[in-house]
Design an enzyme around this catalytic site. Sequence first.
Site, PDB file in Angstrom:
ATOM      1  N   ASN A 104       0.816  -1.214   0.000  1.00  0.00           N
ATOM      2  CA  ASN A 104       0.000   0.000   0.000  1.00  0.00           C
ATOM      3  C   ASN A 104       0.853   1.270   0.000  1.00  0.00           C
ATOM      4  O   ASN A 104       0.412   2.315  -0.464  1.00  0.00           O
ATOM      5  CB  ASN A 104      -0.972   0.005   1.187  1.00  0.00           C
ATOM      6  CG  ASN A 104      -0.280  -0.142   2.524  1.00  0.00           C
ATOM      7  OD1 ASN A 104       0.793  -0.746   2.609  1.00  0.00           O
ATOM      8  ND2 ASN A 104      -0.857   0.398   3.554  1.00  0.00           N
ATOM      9  N   ALA A 130       4.082  -8.532  -3.069  1.00  0.00           N
ATOM     10  CA  ALA A 130       3.888  -8.510  -4.517  1.00  0.00           C
ATOM     11  C   ALA A 130       3.313  -7.182  -4.993  1.00  0.00           C
ATOM     12  O   ALA A 130       3.763  -6.616  -5.999  1.00  0.00           O
ATOM     13  CB  ALA A 130       2.982  -9.667  -4.929  1.00  0.00           C
ATOM     14  N   GLY A 131       2.347  -6.683  -4.265  1.00  0.00           N
ATOM     15  CA  GLY A 131       1.744  -5.415  -4.663  1.00  0.00           C
ATOM     16  C   GLY A 131       2.758  -4.285  -4.681  1.00  0.00           C
ATOM     17  O   GLY A 131       2.654  -3.350  -5.484  1.00  0.00           O
ATOM     18  N   GLU A 135       2.709  -2.443  -8.253  1.00  0.00           N
ATOM     19  CA  GLU A 135       2.171  -1.080  -8.268  1.00  0.00           C
ATOM     20  C   GLU A 135       3.236  -0.070  -8.705  1.00  0.00           C
ATOM     21  O   GLU A 135       2.912   0.956  -9.314  1.00  0.00           O
ATOM     22  CB  GLU A 135       1.592  -0.706  -6.898  1.00  0.00           C
ATOM     23  CG  GLU A 135       0.439  -1.568  -6.413  1.00  0.00           C
ATOM     24  CD  GLU A 135      -0.849  -1.392  -7.225  1.00  0.00           C
ATOM     25  OE1 GLU A 135      -1.057  -0.298  -7.768  1.00  0.00           O
ATOM     26  OE2 GLU A 135      -1.624  -2.368  -7.341  1.00  0.00           O
ATOM     27  N   ASP A 254      -1.217 -13.175 -10.996  1.00  0.00           N
ATOM     28  CA  ASP A 254      -2.260 -13.381 -12.001  1.00  0.00           C
ATOM     29  C   ASP A 254      -1.617 -13.567 -13.380  1.00  0.00           C
ATOM     30  O   ASP A 254      -2.013 -14.452 -14.155  1.00  0.00           O
ATOM     31  CB  ASP A 254      -3.212 -12.181 -12.076  1.00  0.00           C
ATOM     32  CG  ASP A 254      -3.902 -11.873 -10.740  1.00  0.00           C
ATOM     33  OD1 ASP A 254      -3.857 -12.727  -9.823  1.00  0.00           O
ATOM     34  OD2 ASP A 254      -4.485 -10.782 -10.624  1.00  0.00           O
ATOM     35  N   HIS A 301       8.581  -9.727   9.225  1.00  0.00           N
ATOM     36  CA  HIS A 301       9.160 -10.974   9.707  1.00  0.00           C
ATOM     37  C   HIS A 301      10.379 -11.373   8.897  1.00  0.00           C
ATOM     38  O   HIS A 301      11.367 -11.899   9.435  1.00  0.00           O
ATOM     39  CB  HIS A 301       8.114 -12.091   9.660  1.00  0.00           C
ATOM     40  CG  HIS A 301       8.566 -13.341  10.348  1.00  0.00           C
ATOM     41  ND1 HIS A 301       9.281 -14.311   9.696  1.00  0.00           N
ATOM     42  CD2 HIS A 301       8.425 -13.752  11.628  1.00  0.00           C
ATOM     43  CE1 HIS A 301       9.551 -15.284  10.550  1.00  0.00           C
ATOM     44  NE2 HIS A 301       9.044 -14.968  11.729  1.00  0.00           N
ATOM     45  N   GLY A 327      -0.967 -11.276  19.601  1.00  0.00           N
ATOM     46  CA  GLY A 327       0.135 -12.198  19.382  1.00  0.00           C
ATOM     47  C   GLY A 327       0.628 -12.242  17.949  1.00  0.00           C
ATOM     48  O   GLY A 327       1.398 -13.138  17.578  1.00  0.00           O
ATOM     49  N   ASP A 329       2.811 -11.239  14.646  1.00  0.00           N
ATOM     50  CA  ASP A 329       4.157 -10.731  14.448  1.00  0.00           C
ATOM     51  C   ASP A 329       4.090  -9.267  14.033  1.00  0.00           C
ATOM     52  O   ASP A 329       4.944  -8.470  14.416  1.00  0.00           O
ATOM     53  CB  ASP A 329       4.884 -11.541  13.376  1.00  0.00           C
ATOM     54  CG  ASP A 329       6.325 -11.093  13.264  1.00  0.00           C
ATOM     55  OD1 ASP A 329       7.094 -11.381  14.189  1.00  0.00           O
ATOM     56  OD2 ASP A 329       6.670 -10.421  12.274  1.00  0.00           O
ATOM     57  N   ILE A 338      14.067  -9.218  20.173  1.00  0.00           N
ATOM     58  CA  ILE A 338      15.284  -9.434  20.968  1.00  0.00           C
ATOM     59  C   ILE A 338      15.269 -10.830  21.578  1.00  0.00           C
ATOM     60  O   ILE A 338      16.296 -11.505  21.618  1.00  0.00           O
ATOM     61  CB  ILE A 338      15.415  -8.325  22.051  1.00  0.00           C
ATOM     62  CG1 ILE A 338      15.731  -6.986  21.368  1.00  0.00           C
ATOM     63  CG2 ILE A 338      16.476  -8.686  23.089  1.00  0.00           C
ATOM     64  CD1 ILE A 338      15.713  -5.775  22.293  1.00  0.00           C
ATOM     65  N   SER A 339      14.111 -11.296  22.030  1.00  0.00           N
ATOM     66  CA  SER A 339      14.048 -12.634  22.628  1.00  0.00           C
ATOM     67  C   SER A 339      14.448 -13.717  21.623  1.00  0.00           C
ATOM     68  O   SER A 339      14.979 -14.752  21.991  1.00  0.00           O
ATOM     69  CB  SER A 339      12.638 -12.906  23.188  1.00  0.00           C
ATOM     70  OG  SER A 339      11.742 -13.304  22.166  1.00  0.00           O
ATOM     71  N   LYS A 342      16.828 -11.658  16.969  1.00  0.00           N
ATOM     72  CA  LYS A 342      16.690 -10.972  15.679  1.00  0.00           C
ATOM     73  C   LYS A 342      17.131  -9.514  15.777  1.00  0.00           C
ATOM     74  O   LYS A 342      17.471  -8.890  14.793  1.00  0.00           O
ATOM     75  CB  LYS A 342      15.240 -11.073  15.203  1.00  0.00           C
ATOM     76  CG  LYS A 342      14.835 -12.520  14.895  1.00  0.00           C
ATOM     77  CD  LYS A 342      13.322 -12.669  14.692  1.00  0.00           C
ATOM     78  CE  LYS A 342      12.967 -14.121  14.353  1.00  0.00           C
ATOM     79  NZ  LYS A 342      11.494 -14.331  14.323  1.00  0.00           N
TER      80      LYS A 342
END
Lengths: 376, 376, 376, 376
Positions: A104, A130-131, A135, A254, A301, A327, A329, A338-339, A342
């Site tokens: 977007n 992909a968008g 776009e 598509d 992610h 919960g 991501d 951090i846990s 990452k």
Amino acid sequence: MVKLPALASDAVLKKSADISNFTKVEGINYADDSAYNMKATDLIAAMKTMGFQASSVATACVIITEMDSWRGKHIDDLPEHERTGMFDETGVQRATVFLGFTSNLISSGLRDTLRYLVQHKKVSAIVATAGGIEEDLIKCLAPTYLGEFTLPGSALRDQGLNRIGNLLVPNENYCKFEEWIVPVLDRVLEEQDRAIAELGPEALHADSPAVWTPSRLVDRLGQEIDDELSVLYWAHRNKIPIFCPALTDGSIGDMLFFHTFKASPRRLHLDIVSDIRRINSMAMDASRAGMIILGGGLVKHHICNACLMRNGADWAVYINTGQEFDGSDAGARPDEAISWGKIKADAKSVKVYADVTTVWPLIVAATFAATRPAAV
Amino acid sequence: MVKLPALASDAVLKKSADISNFTKVEGINYADDSAYNMKATDLIAAMKTMGFQASSVATACVIITEMDSWRGKHIDDLPEHERTGMFDETGVQRATVFLGFTSNLISSGLRDTLRYLVQHKKVSAIVATAGGIEEDLIKCLAPTYLGEFTLPGSALRDQGLNRIGNLLVPNENYCKFEEWIVPVLDRVLEEQDRAIAELGPEALHADSPAVWTPSRLVDRLGQEIDDELSVLYWAHRNKIPIFCPALTDGSIGDMLFFHTFKASPRRLHLDIVSDIRRINSMAMDASRAGMIILGGGLVKHHICNACLMRNGADWAVYINTGQEFDGSDAGARPDEAISWGKIKADAKSVKVYADVTTVWPLIVAATFAATRPAAV
Amino acid sequence: MVKLPALASDAVLKKSADISNFTKVEGINYADDSAYNMKATDLIAAMKTMGFQASSVATACVIITEMDSWRGKHIDDLPEHERTGMFDETGVQRATVFLGFTSNLISSGLRDTLRYLVQHKKVSAIVATAGGIEEDLIKCLAPTYLGEFTLPGSALRDQGLNRIGNLLVPNENYCKFEEWIVPVLDRVLEEQDRAIAELGPEALHADSPAVWTPSRLVDRLGQEIDDELSVLYWAHRNKIPIFCPALTDGSIGDMLFFHTFKASPRRLHLDIVSDIRRINSMAMDASRAGMIILGGGLVKHHICNACLMRNGADWAVYINTGQEFDGSDAGARPDEAISWGKIKADAKSVKVYADVTTVWPLIVAATFAATRPAAV
Amino acid sequence: MVKLPALASDAVLKKSADISNFTKVEGINYADDSAYNMKATDLIAAMKTMGFQASSVATACVIITEMDSWRGKHIDDLPEHERTGMFDETGVQRATVFLGFTSNLISSGLRDTLRYLVQHKKVSAIVATAGGIEEDLIKCLAPTYLGEFTLPGSALRDQGLNRIGNLLVPNENYCKFEEWIVPVLDRVLEEQDRAIAELGPEALHADSPAVWTPSRLVDRLGQEIDDELSVLYWAHRNKIPIFCPALTDGSIGDMLFFHTFKASPRRLHLDIVSDIRRINSMAMDASRAGMIILGGGLVKHHICNACLMRNGADWAVYINTGQEFDGSDAGARPDEAISWGKIKADAKSVKVYADVTTVWPLIVAATFAATRPAAV
């Protein structure tokens, strides 16, 4: 009760520790001339001490400036095996900056700001959905328009107008996109099959030219579009890879789908394993790693996961509207990353809770675009 | 002003149209015995007329019941080219139901509810993110635990505890996962290379056994795990494809990445083009199509996009916490999908604004699990 | 890079601490007969270990059950000055439970559930906003209807239909309300002025019958409406005070405003100081204090502030959709209230992130209405 | 399926209506020098065509500029009964602008921006919550500090540090506030009782000096604090009323509560009926009415409700993070207010979905503070 119990007054009038060395909350000083029609850097400086998300926006600027300006050693001073990652034009190490954005944002007017970052090599790699790929290409063929969030879907469908929030994309744009991309897919399929024929049983080995990946196809699309207004064009020209593991999830999908009929029984393939190798390697090779993630979902992610390979990014800026309570991501704070390893425990990180369009123009104006860069 | 101006009283005491034929807002009648320790179907019946999201939850149940119970013609009464899509055990057409969920729902206790749906063939195809695949497998190897949203990331990293919202996954679980999956990947690579060797230049043609896709690999993983608690196991057994175009975006991606080193120069490939062909074909083949989308991001867009191929789904239930104001696809209402032709203009659709875990157990209890199905 | 660096594998395959004594994430066991058309208590029991907000919903039930069932000493065993707060019908101390709700919940079908709590003396005091008072009364005069969030405001105004989310209230209802309340206001003004005349300069002293407060007026309205479907009726009958410091902020305010013209130069007054004395005293007198706060804004802050007078509530359940990132009190977690002394540090508290209508019917069904109470 | 069905290509490649006369989505042109370290007005101009909330922020600026610059007739050209509402310094009609804000904004660094508006008479009346009153006063006595959202409540309570989002207010500040306000309350009570004694049975008649209201007390507090950094000070000096119907809901309420013991049996009263008369009269008297509402809850509803008395405001800007899905007034869009007659059907209105602190400094810099006003 005729007398105020001590319980109440003690609770209300409890004494407190001295924190006069903490930063005081302060706002704009309208006695200053700079408080009128404020410039980006002045606004950000004032927001730093305002609290709530104003402070987070300002912290994002501090972190971005730091990841952009960090410099390490000169390449000549490094042992051979450490000569990886990004270097500036003088040969000095700089941070590998991963930029993620949802589709977007390319549909919105932020596309120009994102292109600016790519054009001026402010980022090292991109992760998009992909968008976010298509776009950018489609905007080279026909414009997107302002609409409203409340326009009724049924009437819009009758008119062939696709709504993205308060934006409208005429379906005609996708027809133009099909005309443009089909010949490109034809050529790419041709190249794939030629390489397979040449390479035989080793066609799918590592780094085989017969293997097309999302990032390789996107790079080719950037080359083919050949338009200086395009993010993909500059990514191709500046060798900034764009990762999009689910490249089929949109109009490009598509078109690839349609193409499977046109080309049958031949078929173009897009391999995602080679791309995970590529992005993870970039993270491991980086001397320092920064993450700028605009929006949530896959793009968030994917960058975090790559940075796990180096035991955590050194800087992280998240900007999105997601909340942690479900919960997801998307909504997870940097502290959750951090846990997982990452983001490094001692990294500088911030999450700004905002629609990206409300704050990113200001943030860029106060950091990457605080001064005009030298001509490209 | 000593007299009330007519303007004010006219504005406040304006007359109104008669809408006594509309549904009245009503709640639970505590005179009824069924109002105590309520059963799911009674609770949902009462929520229907409560307004706000209570009504949306009840509408979701109506739509789900309708998509689950819809039946068309017997296969014998259909011309050859219409004998596509889903049929019940007596050979009568039923709706193709696409279920999408984000990975966190598999991490949560909803995994059992999602498995129930797959085990009893309540859905026809699934779209998930990588975590939704691997967490299902990992839970067969070791448990996930309850934690808290506020546990500090740095201390958790020291202890090797990965946080997902208020859940904790010991990193040990991922070590066990690696031990389990590496031999599987070895075998799959072996099969890929053998097929390439046998097929030669046609190895990458349509439907080639040399081409592995995310959905094919996930099916194999379901077969290999061989555990009745697993979603993937039942999906394999009931031939319900699980699509995951970005399968590399998670721990499986880490393992595939590691495997590229182990197998070098050979390399397993996962093609996403063949999977887009597969899911889009399912949507086109469906006599009717329903969408149940739990969470946002890729899983939402991917199912909607597939349903565009049939000019729109017939039923749609979204449950997530996303908001439309930032123009994200995650937050888009069903009405936005109607503008794109992804949901039919006359389809029944609803968006429930809720963390899935708060409402999905109740919704399933009042629909798919309102009565115990016959033993499998 | 031909060999996987140890950095990556060490980061990914880091060892973890043993937490096998933690609660495992688990869902519904569909092998049980109780897993079909589930009862509220079974559903809540299963949700406890599901994680995310499912666990929060279940925790809310645990806390509510605890505050509802807590019992202290018999009144005869208490010294005189401790014979304050709430007692059950046998004379044993019980918790003072403060219930707060925003006006939209009375507009919704939750009104019946809220009335149930008041009717059966499950709560000790209520804090509401003006709409929560008047909509209860208006519903005794004419119904509210189901509408849709997207109905256009201009067309609705033309028809005199007022929208509250996806509900519609015909403006006619407010006309009926005016007819009903004006005579009541006339009588109350009469009583005020008579008392002033009688009391002279002491008319505004503490506990003067000349002083009307929001809570006193609301009590009178409950008496006047004389309808067993009304929350206010039962609050009056059961001597449960309803606090509404901004009682003028709604249709009642419109009527009071109109009444200032009708009565001029006489004027009814509503004093908020005497009400703050009253609610704070209840908090201080409580042997234990529990808070159940549905929605945000004033009702949330007002209950918390009262509990500061006792150095914190002993139990707290918040249910709303507010987020903390904007620094609003509505979005503040219970932990923020702990910093102020509004909730005790060792209190049991939870915030459920949900539209109240999606979870409150289930929560009540599993707690206050788990079994039918003895007839009133 | 060997051939692409027309259904799919028709759905994807549907033709569209021509909307080339619509506004095109565009972003920042980095070819311009003004694109670097951008000024507020340039940034807003560019955001107008970006879509999503960037466009909403720019629309808010358009609306604010219009309500600020609107001028009607000269007072001398008006018939006697129309000489109401606001006039500029030359005697020409201007809009009555209602500004609402929640208390956290005064706690934040936005206080200086809000004060700027009051100091320069940019607004005509204010609605605030109790915290918005007392935090302004307290900041004249001692500072508020920056903290973090995650600081644990229990430790903060031990240190007497009250958390408001990511801000910290030492409890000592409230002790200073008590010292400052008690003598003021003593004097006000004295004045109340003297007036009652003088006026006798007419003491509570309309406009009696014996009747204190929240707005009257707040005005007195602004006079007493006598500090140019204070919002209340300038509101007093510029005769801009501040309405706060629930003035007891905060620290001021604590002080008033304590004062009931100190003064017993005498008692200060605060009447809310006279204030609803006052704010509603302002709305009815206005030649045009604009609403600027920062945050949700009571401050939002109260301004909207006042504007119902004039059959709707002419301009409305909402900025908050509330969502409509839970039927809360906080989350309601302007279009819901149109259904009630609180905003005119042809009014210009916008809701910006944002934490106020992220956008309000920029909005003010591009509107009210685009140029320095003449000295006061």
